[in-house]
Design an enzyme around this catalytic site. Structure first.
Site, PDB file in Angstrom:
ATOM      1  N   GLU A 260       7.368 -16.436  -6.848  1.00 44.98           N
ATOM      2  CA  GLU A 260       8.153 -15.819  -8.289  1.00 44.98           C
ATOM      3  C   GLU A 260       8.254 -14.366  -7.623  1.00 44.98           C
ATOM      4  O   GLU A 260       9.549 -13.843  -7.307  1.00 44.98           O
ATOM      5  CB  GLU A 260       7.250 -15.492  -9.567  1.00 44.98           C
TER       6      GLU A 260
ATOM      7  N   GLY B  77      -5.892 -29.661 -10.182  1.00 44.61           N
ATOM      8  CA  GLY B  77      -7.736 -28.618 -10.768  1.00 44.61           C
ATOM      9  C   GLY B  77      -7.420 -29.619 -12.776  1.00 44.61           C
ATOM     10  O   GLY B  77      -6.604 -31.285 -12.898  1.00 44.61           O
TER      11      GLY B  77
ATOM     12  N   TYR C 230      -6.383 -24.092 -23.327  1.00 42.11           N
ATOM     13  CA  TYR C 230      -7.300 -23.255 -22.556  1.00 42.11           C
ATOM     14  C   TYR C 230      -9.227 -24.369 -22.574  1.00 42.11           C
ATOM     15  O   TYR C 230     -10.032 -23.986 -21.731  1.00 42.11           O
ATOM     16  CB  TYR C 230      -7.798 -21.801 -22.967  1.00 42.11           C
TER      17      TYR C 230
END
Length: 354
Positions: free
Chosen positions: A304, A126, A349
């Site tokens: 994780e 992406g 962002y």
């Protein structure tokens, strides 16, 4: 008057209808290899398994898998007393690598003599490709395993967007297609299956060692052969100085990642080792993730959490200090971090959110 069909013809037509119905039923409820697929499962697309490692070399049955040379002798040169300010060894005697404990030239010489080579896998899916891959590769060319043959394995859903890079001697790059996901959590979790496949199909024939790193990272200083080992993980920047009660293990008994206690808290942004050990790790995590999906459970910190469970059950042979994956933005002025070798990249962002 029209003659009725014979009993044999009727039976034949009935068998054909049943066969068509069963085939449709099977394709709806079973995967391409016959495994049960839950409704909405991420792996219900017929070509999904092939797509994840599209571009991998076909397996030549005459090739032999590569095994790492035993390098335990070079770890005996470590100076565990060089850093009295931090723990340098685990209770099971595995080293925790800190600046000042090792001589990089000694490690480099030993690994060159052993013909060591490394596969570095990274997922740039992406918008993460645009946001992070360029700085990741450019910085790796300055600091990661310099002087050792290296292959970058770049997994992305847009291979055509990967830019050209000028690589150093004995360093190559392979771009492979992998399926994208709407959530970064799914990208992170489902990479485990992809890693197992590429290790089995290609890496195990070429490289004794594998490192798996997050793309939103930047190399700032030497990240060299001292980090190589049988089974390698890294202490999480946020938890290496806190008590175990503060570790964010998965506390849900319904999850396969559930832990009541542990040793340390490890960061899934970095793990590695010899290919058999990395393959065992990623398969364990993938199986745990899929078992949780069947039970409508998702571990607290996704892959994780499963990684921490694995290393609780199967102790790593080498721990990297937070120098090797450091949050230099939020955690400042830590006197025990003499060198930040790899840092977390600033969150883009503006790119990630379009």
């Amino acid at each position: 008057m029209r003659k009725l069909a014979s009993p044999k013809l009727i039976a034949f037509l009935a068998m054909c209808c049943f066969g068509f119905f069963f085939k449709s039923f099977k394709s709806s409820y079973f995967g391409p290899n016959g495994e049960v697929v839950e409704s909405g499962d991420e792996f219900d697309a017929p070509d999904r398994q092939e797509e994840e490692v599209r571009g991998a070399e076909p397996v030549d049955p005459t090739r032999k898998k590569i095994q790492a040379v035993n390098m335990s002798s070079v770890d005996q040169t470590l100076n565990f007393l060089a850093r009295p300010d931090v723990p340098t060894q685990t209770p099971w005697k595995a080293p925790i690598m800190w600046e000042g404990m090792f001589d990089g030239a000694v490690y480099d010489k030993a690994h060159r003599e052993a013909n060591t080579s490394v596969a570095l896998t990274v997922f740039a899916v992406g918008r993460y490709l645009e946001a992070y891959l360029k700085n990741f590769i450019i910085s790796a060319e300055k600091h990661f395993m310099i002087g050792i043959p290296l292959t970058y394995y770049i997994f992305t859903d847009t291979p055509e967007d990967v830019p050209e890079f000028v690589l150093g001697p004995d360093r190559t790059m392979k771009v492979l297609y992998t399926q994208g996901h709407s959530r970064w959590q799914d990208i992170s979790m489902m990479r485990m299956k992809t890693l197992s496949q590429i290790i089995d199909k290609e890496i195990s024939y070429k490289h004794p060692y594998v490192f798996c790193l997050d793309v939103d990272s930047i190399f700032e200083a030497r990240f060299g052969t001292e980090a190589l080992g049988e089974s390698v993980t890294v202490l999480h920047s946020y938890y290496y100085t806190v008590k175990q009660e503060a570790f964010t293990y998965d506390r849900n008994p319904k999850s396969k990642a559930y832990m009541e206690t542990g040793d340390y808290y490890y960061h899934a942004a970095l793990f590695g080792g010899t290919w058999p050990n990395v393959k065992a790790l990623v398969e364990y995590c993938y199986n745990g993730i899929m078992e949780d999906k069947k039970n409508n459970v998702e571990a607290l910190w996704h892959d994780e959490s499963h990684l921490n469970k694995y290393f609780w059950l199967h102790k790593p042979t080498k721990l990297l200090s937070p120098e090797y994956s450091w949050d230099a933005i939020s955690l400042k002025d830590r006197k025990d971090i003499h060198v930040a070798r790899m840092i977390w990249a600033k969150k883009r962002y503006d790119v990630l959110r379009g």
